[in-house]
Each structure stands twice: as structure tokens, then as C-alpha cells.
Motif scaffolding. Structure first.
Motif, PDB file in Angstrom:
ATOM      1  N   ALA A 134       0.846  -1.201   0.000  1.00 14.97           N
ATOM      2  CA  ALA A 134       0.000   0.000   0.000  1.00 14.97           C
ATOM      3  C   ALA A 134       0.876   1.244   0.000  1.00 14.97           C
ATOM      4  N   ASN A 135       0.411   2.260  -0.693  1.00  7.47           N
ATOM      5  CA  ASN A 135       1.035   3.583  -0.642  1.00  7.47           C
ATOM      6  C   ASN A 135       0.210   4.446   0.296  1.00  7.47           C
ATOM      7  N   LEU A 136       0.836   4.967   1.333  1.00  2.00           N
ATOM      8  CA  LEU A 136       0.134   5.768   2.330  1.00  2.00           C
ATOM      9  C   LEU A 136       0.672   7.190   2.297  1.00  2.00           C
ATOM     10  N   TYR A 137      -0.216   8.144   2.138  1.00  3.41           N
ATOM     11  CA  TYR A 137       0.150   9.561   2.120  1.00  3.41           C
ATOM     12  C   TYR A 137      -0.449  10.211   3.360  1.00  3.41           C
ATOM     13  N   ILE A 138       0.393  10.891   4.133  1.00  6.60           N
ATOM     14  CA  ILE A 138      -0.020  11.440   5.425  1.00  6.60           C
ATOM     15  C   ILE A 138       0.182  12.954   5.440  1.00  6.60           C
ATOM     16  N   THR A 139      -0.786  13.678   5.976  1.00  3.95           N
ATOM     17  CA  THR A 139      -0.613  15.127   6.128  1.00  3.95           C
ATOM     18  C   THR A 139      -1.488  15.626   7.276  1.00  3.95           C
ATOM     19  N   SER A 140      -1.250  16.877   7.664  1.00  2.00           N
ATOM     20  CA  SER A 140      -2.101  17.513   8.674  1.00  2.00           C
ATOM     21  C   SER A 140      -2.082  19.016   8.468  1.00  2.00           C
ATOM     22  N   ALA A 141      -3.227  19.633   8.660  1.00  2.00           N
ATOM     23  CA  ALA A 141      -3.343  21.086   8.504  1.00  2.00           C
ATOM     24  C   ALA A 141      -2.823  21.833   9.727  1.00  2.00           C
ATOM     25  N   VAL A 142      -2.648  21.122  10.858  1.00  2.00           N
ATOM     26  CA  VAL A 142      -2.122  21.736  12.082  1.00  2.00           C
ATOM     27  C   VAL A 142      -1.051  20.827  12.660  1.00  2.00           C
ATOM     28  N   LYS A 143      -0.234  21.379  13.567  1.00  3.11           N
ATOM     29  CA  LYS A 143       0.791  20.581  14.223  1.00  3.11           C
ATOM     30  C   LYS A 143       0.140  19.528  15.117  1.00  3.11           C
ATOM     31  N   ILE A 144       0.483  18.253  14.871  1.00  2.00           N
ATOM     32  CA  ILE A 144      -0.139  17.160  15.627  1.00  2.00           C
ATOM     33  C   ILE A 144       0.758  15.928  15.513  1.00  2.00           C
ATOM     34  N   ASP A 145       0.615  14.964  16.432  1.00  8.43           N
ATOM     35  CA  ASP A 145       1.530  13.813  16.442  1.00  8.43           C
ATOM     36  C   ASP A 145       1.335  12.870  15.255  1.00  8.43           C
ATOM     37  N   GLY A 146       0.123  12.785  14.708  1.00  6.05           N
ATOM     38  CA  GLY A 146      -0.114  11.955  13.535  1.00  6.05           C
ATOM     39  C   GLY A 146      -0.843  10.647  13.795  1.00  6.05           C
ATOM     40  N   SER A 147      -1.326  10.438  15.018  1.00  6.10           N
ATOM     41  CA  SER A 147      -2.020   9.184  15.351  1.00  6.10           C
ATOM     42  C   SER A 147      -3.315   9.004  14.568  1.00  6.10           C
ATOM     43  N   GLY A 148      -4.038  10.107  14.360  1.00  9.58           N
ATOM     44  CA  GLY A 148      -5.320  10.018  13.658  1.00  9.58           C
ATOM     45  C   GLY A 148      -5.180   9.473  12.256  1.00  9.58           C
ATOM     46  N   ALA A 149      -4.073   9.818  11.584  1.00  7.05           N
ATOM     47  CA  ALA A 149      -3.853   9.329  10.225  1.00  7.05           C
ATOM     48  C   ALA A 149      -3.672   7.819  10.209  1.00  7.05           C
ATOM     49  N   LEU A 150      -2.947   7.291  11.212  1.00  4.67           N
ATOM     50  CA  LEU A 150      -2.726   5.844  11.267  1.00  4.67           C
ATOM     51  C   LEU A 150      -4.027   5.109  11.569  1.00  4.67           C
ATOM     52  N   ALA A 151      -4.846   5.669  12.456  1.00  2.00           N
ATOM     53  CA  ALA A 151      -6.157   5.076  12.722  1.00  2.00           C
ATOM     54  C   ALA A 151      -6.985   5.068  11.441  1.00  2.00           C
ATOM     55  N   GLY A 152      -6.853   6.134  10.638  1.00  6.14           N
ATOM     56  CA  GLY A 152      -7.569   6.205   9.372  1.00  6.14           C
ATOM     57  C   GLY A 152      -7.165   5.103   8.414  1.00  6.14           C
ATOM     58  N   VAL A 153      -5.884   4.736   8.430  1.00  7.50           N
ATOM     59  CA  VAL A 153      -5.415   3.638   7.578  1.00  7.50           C
ATOM     60  C   VAL A 153      -6.126   2.344   7.951  1.00  7.50           C
ATOM     61  N   TYR A 154      -6.248   2.082   9.254  1.00 11.46           N
ATOM     62  CA  TYR A 154      -6.928   0.865   9.709  1.00 11.46           C
ATOM     63  C   TYR A 154      -8.389   0.861   9.269  1.00 11.46           C
ATOM     64  N   VAL A 155      -9.048   2.015   9.377  1.00  5.45           N
ATOM     65  CA  VAL A 155     -10.460   2.110   8.986  1.00  5.45           C
ATOM     66  C   VAL A 155     -10.618   1.915   7.484  1.00  5.45           C
ATOM     67  N   ALA A 156      -9.698   2.462   6.712  1.00  4.57           N
ATOM     68  CA  ALA A 156      -9.775   2.336   5.253  1.00  4.57           C
ATOM     69  C   ALA A 156      -9.733   0.874   4.832  1.00  4.57           C
ATOM     70  N   PHE A 157      -8.864   0.094   5.464  1.00  2.00           N
ATOM     71  CA  PHE A 157      -8.790  -1.332   5.137  1.00  2.00           C
ATOM     72  C   PHE A 157     -10.074  -2.046   5.557  1.00  2.00           C
ATOM     73  N   ALA A 158     -10.585  -1.702   6.735  1.00  2.00           N
ATOM     74  CA  ALA A 158     -11.825  -2.330   7.207  1.00  2.00           C
ATOM     75  C   ALA A 158     -12.984  -2.006   6.272  1.00  2.00           C
ATOM     76  N   GLN A 159     -13.050  -0.763   5.790  1.00  2.00           N
ATOM     77  CA  GLN A 159     -14.122  -0.346   4.900  1.00  2.00           C
ATOM     78  C   GLN A 159     -14.105  -1.124   3.592  1.00  2.00           C
ATOM     79  N   ASN A 160     -12.932  -1.600   3.214  1.00  2.02           N
ATOM     80  CA  ASN A 160     -12.804  -2.344   1.969  1.00  2.02           C
ATOM     81  C   ASN A 160     -12.724  -3.854   2.182  1.00  2.02           C
ATOM     82  N   GLY A 161     -13.290  -4.306   3.289  1.00  4.15           N
ATOM     83  CA  GLY A 161     -13.412  -5.739   3.526  1.00  4.15           C
ATOM     84  C   GLY A 161     -12.152  -6.419   3.993  1.00  4.15           C
ATOM     85  N   GLN A 162     -11.144  -5.651   4.431  1.00  2.00           N
ATOM     86  CA  GLN A 162      -9.895  -6.241   4.913  1.00  2.00           C
ATOM     87  C   GLN A 162      -9.641  -5.793   6.349  1.00  2.00           C
TER      88      GLN A 162
END
Length: 323
Positions: A134-162
Motif C-alpha cells: 500500500a502507498n500511504l500519504y499522510i498530512t495535517s493542517a495543524v501541528k499534531i503527532d499523527g495518530s489520527g492518520a494511522l487510525a484512518g489507515v486501519y479504517v480504510a482497510f476495514a471499509q474495503n473488507g480487509q
């Protein structure tokens, strides 16, 4: 009878073709953008544009990552998010048929706002969680640690049956916390880099998978400790990582083994690709490390240490002779 055999043959060919198509269809899916729920409309538009431009895609589906998402995926590993927690970091997940796990942290309007998790930490965590190719692209509009993006990766896989294994996700989050903590503690050490640590960790995973016969045999803590020590030494970290950090890494590897991650038929191959990719991305660094890790250099360093020891011994002997 002849016609019957011809018909059966055509059905068999069609079945094989359809089966191959189905497997291929399962390997990739439409790219998914995961947007933090705390973003303003202007920030959402900016985040969407930033991610799509970096991935060079336009036809993406979207999902929102909020406090409940963080609670579900991150709290089991010790985080203390609540339903009211804000989420700004976002991701675009592009599932591929091959190529391993690749992460790009994309600057938002020219600024990298991901303050804690590095691209290689994202990659190692994704590997542990069960992500493949998988190619993962991460960004944030404000200074933040980045945990939300990783949680989003997990949700994206779940949404697609994985849907990824919860124990592996738990281990992955422990991994992020452990590696980011070690990197923060050693950031001012001239002999340390986050790439060295993540390359060592990817190597540990590959070695654990090999020595456990892809998770069919359980490795003892002593065996895992030997693997950890070997990889730390190969990456010139043996004298930098302290005993407490070494214990943290060993405990992490034990947790990864207990999560069942090693049992995946893809785990070892993905770990190997990750290590190779990290080395390729910092070729000069790893070429230099290999040069330092020669018998000649080790002998030279030993001679220096012996000279220092002899010097102080001579001082002690001289002082003793005066008494």
C-alpha cells in the motif's frame, strides 16, 4: 460425449479466468482519503487537495476519523483518547498489488505538521498491523503527532473488507509509542538516526519470521533477545540503545509474536521489502555504517580502548608507587 467434454473444458477455463480476476480485484481498491473530523471546511479542502496531488489521483472515496475511531483503534494499546478528542491528521490509502508498504509525509501548504511519527515508524506499524502492499500519504493542517492518520489507515482497510486483526493493531500502536519514544530520547546523539532504528526493527521482524518458521514455532524471550541484539549491532546501535530501551524493544517483539503477526504468509516478505527500502532511502548512511562495521575498524577501536585503559593503569601504578 465429445460436446460434453468441450463444454466442461470451456467452463473450467472460464472458472480459472474468473477466479484469477476475483483474486486480482481483491488486491486493490479505490483510493480512500481519511479526513480528521476537527478540520474546518477550508482545511478539509486543503487536505483533500494536498493528498490527491501527492498521490496523483482524483477519484477517491472518503471517510471521517473522529474521537470514537481513536478510542476503538488506539486506546487498547494504552492511549487515553475520548469520543470528544480532536482529529486533524489525515491519510490517503492507495492499495497496490505489489511493492510493499510506502509512506510519504506530505507538507501542508509547505509545512510538515506531523510532529512525532516518522514515515518509517508509520511503515513498521502498518506492517505489524497486517497491511500489505500500500502507498500511504499522510498530512495535517495543524501541528499534531499523527495518530489520527494511522487510525484512518486501519479504517480504510476495514471499509474495503480487509479488517485488520485487533491484536496486531494493538501491537502496532505499542510499536509507534516505543519507537517514537526511543527516537525522542536519542535525537541529539550523533551516532543515532530513526532510520537505523526502524531498519533494525524491520530486520528483527524478518529474522523472527524466519526463525519461527513463519510463526509456526514460538520463539523464547532469549531467542528474541538474541535477534534484537544482532540487529542493533548490525545497525551500529548496540552502544547507543541503553538497557531500558533494549528491554522495551524485546517486549515489543514478544508482543508482535503473540499478536499472531508472524503467521501471515506475507509478513516476512513485507518486512524484507521494508528493510531494503529504508536502506535505499538513506544509501549513504547505510554504506557508511557497513564501512564502520568492519573487523579492521573494530580492531582499531579496540586498540584505542586498550591504549586508554593502559594509560589509566599506568597512572594508578605510578600513584601507588608513591605511597
Amino acid at each position: 460425449m465429445k460436446r460434453l467434454f468441450i463444454a466442461l473444458g470451456l467452463l473450467l477455463i472460464a472458472g480459472i479466468s474468473w477466479g484469477s480476476y476475483s483474486v486480482h480485484a481483491d488486491e486493490t481498491w479505490q483510493p480512500v482519503a481519511t479526513l480528521g473530523s476537527s478540520l474546518t471546511e477550508a482545511q478539509k479542502n486543503g487536505t483533500r487537495s494536498t493528498l490527491e496531488s501527492a498521490a496523483n489521483v482524483s477519484n477517491v472515496s472518503e471517510l471521517t476519523v473522529n474521537g470514537d475511531t481513536l478510542v476503538k483503534y488506539l486506546n487498547p494499546s494504552g492511549s487515553n483518547f475520548t469520543a470528544a478528542s480532536g482529529v486533524w491528521s489525515s491519510a490517503l490509502v492507495q492499495k497496490t498489488a505489489s511493492g510493499g508498504i510506502n509512506v510519504t509525509i506530505v507538507p501542508y501548504q509547505g509545512t510538515n505538521n506531523i510532529t512525532t511519527i516518522t514515515s518509517d515508524q508509520y511503515r513498521n506499524a502498518a506492517l505489524t498491523a497486517g497491511v500489505t502492499n500500500a502507498n500511504l500519504y499522510i498530512t495535517s493542517a495543524v501541528k499534531i503527532d499523527g495518530s489520527g492518520a494511522l487510525a484512518g489507515v486501519y479504517v480504510a482497510f476495514a471499509q474495503n473488507g480487509q479488517t485488520l486483526n485487533s491484536a496486531q493493531i494493538d501491537a502496532a500502536q505499542t510499536e509507534v509509542n516505543t519507537l517514537s519514544g526511543i527516537t525522542a530520547a536519542n535525537k541529539d546523539d550523533a551516532g543515532y538516526s530513526d532510520k537505523q532504528l526502524n531498519n533494525a526493527v524491520a530486520g528483527m521482524k524478518k529474522d523472527m519470521a524466519s526463525q519461527s518458521n513463519d510463526g509456526q514455532q514460538s520463539l523464547s524471550q532469549n531467542q528474541i533477545g538474541n535477534i534484537v541484539d544482532s540487529q542493533l549491532k548490525q545497525n551500529n546501535l548496540a552502544t547507543i540503545i541503553n538497557n531500558n530501551q533494549r528491554t522495551q524493544i524485546i517486549n515489543l517483539m514478544v508482543k508482535i509474536q503473540n499478536s499472531g503477526a508472524l503467521k501471515s504468509s506475507e509478513f516476512k516478505a513485507q518486512a524484507s521489502k521494508l528493510a531494503s527500502s529504508i536502506q535505499a532511502s538513506a544509501k549513504n548512511l547505510f554504506t557508511k555504517l557497513k564501512g564502520l562495521n568492519t573487523q579492521e575498524n573494530r580492531n582499531f577501536l579496540q586498540r584505542i580502548l586498550d591504549a586508554i585503559a593502559n594509560f589509566f593503569k599506568a597512572i594508578v601504578d605510578w600513584v601507588s608507587s608513591l605511597i
